[in-house]
Write a protein that holds these residues in place. Structure first.
Motif, mmCIF file in Angstrom:
data_model
loop_
_atom_site.group_PDB
_atom_site.id
_atom_site.type_symbol
_atom_site.label_atom_id
_atom_site.label_comp_id
_atom_site.label_asym_id
_atom_site.label_seq_id
_atom_site.Cartn_x
_atom_site.Cartn_y
_atom_site.Cartn_z
ATOM 1 N N GLY A 13 -9.991 -21.569 -15.783
ATOM 2 C CA GLY A 13 -10.392 -22.970 -15.735
ATOM 3 C C GLY A 13 -11.099 -23.413 -17.007
ATOM 4 O O GLY A 13 -10.909 -24.538 -17.476
ATOM 5 N N GLN A 14 -11.913 -22.524 -17.588
ATOM 6 C CA GLN A 14 -12.592 -22.862 -18.838
ATOM 7 C C GLN A 14 -11.590 -23.020 -19.971
ATOM 8 O O GLN A 14 -11.753 -23.873 -20.846
ATOM 9 N N THR A 34 -9.994 -26.451 -19.356
ATOM 10 C CA THR A 34 -10.937 -27.554 -19.514
ATOM 11 C C THR A 34 -11.489 -27.669 -20.937
ATOM 12 O O THR A 34 -11.551 -28.759 -21.507
ATOM 13 N N LEU A 76 -19.774 -24.371 -7.248
ATOM 14 C CA LEU A 76 -18.717 -24.568 -8.241
ATOM 15 C C LEU A 76 -17.476 -25.192 -7.619
ATOM 16 O O LEU A 76 -16.828 -26.058 -8.222
ATOM 17 N N LYS A 129 -18.038 -28.892 -6.857
ATOM 18 C CA LYS A 129 -18.077 -29.625 -8.127
ATOM 19 C C LYS A 129 -16.665 -29.858 -8.657
ATOM 20 O O LYS A 129 -16.341 -30.948 -9.135
ATOM 21 N N SER A 130 -15.793 -28.848 -8.549
ATOM 22 C CA SER A 130 -14.417 -28.987 -9.014
ATOM 23 C C SER A 130 -13.626 -29.939 -8.127
ATOM 24 O O SER A 130 -12.802 -30.718 -8.614
ATOM 25 N N ALA A 188 -13.904 -33.641 -9.035
ATOM 26 C CA ALA A 188 -13.518 -34.036 -10.387
ATOM 27 C C ALA A 188 -12.722 -35.342 -10.370
ATOM 28 O O ALA A 188 -11.911 -35.581 -9.484
ATOM 29 N N GLU A 217 -15.834 -34.223 -21.559
ATOM 30 C CA GLU A 217 -16.288 -32.983 -20.920
ATOM 31 C C GLU A 217 -16.449 -31.844 -21.915
ATOM 32 O O GLU A 217 -17.379 -31.062 -21.851
ATOM 33 N N ASP A 256 -8.296 -28.833 -11.410
ATOM 34 C CA ASP A 256 -9.691 -28.586 -11.048
ATOM 35 C C ASP A 256 -9.861 -28.526 -9.528
ATOM 36 O O ASP A 256 -10.610 -27.694 -9.004
ATOM 37 N N ARG A 257 -9.169 -29.428 -8.825
ATOM 38 C CA ARG A 257 -9.301 -29.460 -7.371
ATOM 39 C C ARG A 257 -8.705 -28.218 -6.719
ATOM 40 O O ARG A 257 -9.277 -27.674 -5.766
ATOM 41 N N SER A 304 -8.437 -25.307 -8.206
ATOM 42 C CA SER A 304 -9.387 -24.239 -8.542
ATOM 43 C C SER A 304 -10.594 -24.288 -7.616
ATOM 44 O O SER A 304 -11.093 -23.246 -7.171
ATOM 45 N N GLY A 305 -11.055 -25.508 -7.328
ATOM 46 C CA GLY A 305 -12.189 -25.659 -6.418
ATOM 47 C C GLY A 305 -11.889 -25.129 -5.033
ATOM 48 O O GLY A 305 -12.726 -24.457 -4.420
#
Length: 206
Positions: free
Chosen positions: A28-29, A32, A85, A88-89, A92, A100, A181-182, A184-185
């Motif tokens: 994810g990093q 992003t 985490l 938070k994802s 998004a 970001e 992101d979602r 991954s969340g």
């Protein structure tokens, strides 16, 4: 010694490559933040693995079972952090992705990556427990190359993961990144739930 190195490399990859919270976070990093910022996530994850492998080689795996309440504490801490985490994802939004990459500092990336790594009981059991036991089972002369192979596996895998994620950035519009992101969340929340269930089971005797 060469055979011991590649055996350690193979075992390290076998334990690290399967999907887990640490892999999801590092990938994810890469998506992003891109390079070179994502390299700090690689450093954070790989340094944690290296420390845990060294601790396992030093014979500290027995500590996990000998300290009362250590495992439940690790499980609930990991579950809470992954929930944070994950939520938070999931929240998004495209408008939040504009700046970001400029908001994140090296320290933030390192701290969050190390938290994901060190608040993950399964990663600790794999590195300290499984790899540590495998290292100590080797002949004295081959322990160092075996451990070195496992460490190289960690650094190599996380670097490949972040590089692949960075390569995907060219295909990721803001909308696609939000959905990434979602997803991954959701995955992080699944791991959080898994840890929470294991935490509950520690008090039921199952």
């Amino acid at each position: 010694m060469t055979a011991a190195f590649f055996t350690g490399l193979a075992l390290g990859l076998a334990l690290i490559v399967p999907i887990g919270a640490q892999n999801v976070f590092v990938f994810g990093q890469g998506v992003t933040l891109g390079m070179p910022r994502a390299l700090w996530a690689v450093v954070g994850a790989a340094v944690c693995d290296t420390i845990l492998i060294v601790l396992g080689a030093a014979g500290t795996s027995a500590l996990l079972d000998s300290v009362p309440g250590l495992r439940p504490a690790m499980l609930i801490a990991g579950a809470l952090f992954l929930t944070y985490l994950g939520v938070k994802s999931l929240r998004a939004k495209p408008t939040e992705l504009d700046d970001e990459t400029g908001v994140w500092s090296r320290g933030q990336v390192l701290r969050r990556t190390m938290a994901v790594s060190l608040l993950n009981p399964h990663a600790i059991l794999d590195t300290v427990g499984v790899l540590g036991a495998a290292i100590t089972a080797q002949a004295v002369g081959t322990r160092l190359p075996f451990a070195a192979g496992a460490v190289v596996a960690s650094w190599t895998w996380f670097l490949v993961l972040a590089t692949a994620a960075h390569a995907l950035r060219r295909f990721m519009t803001k909308e696609r990144r939000v959905w990434f992101d979602r997803i991954s969340g959701l995955i992080l929340l699944v791991f959080a739930g898994w840890l929470a269930i294991e935490f509950a089971l520690t008090f039921t005797g199952h």
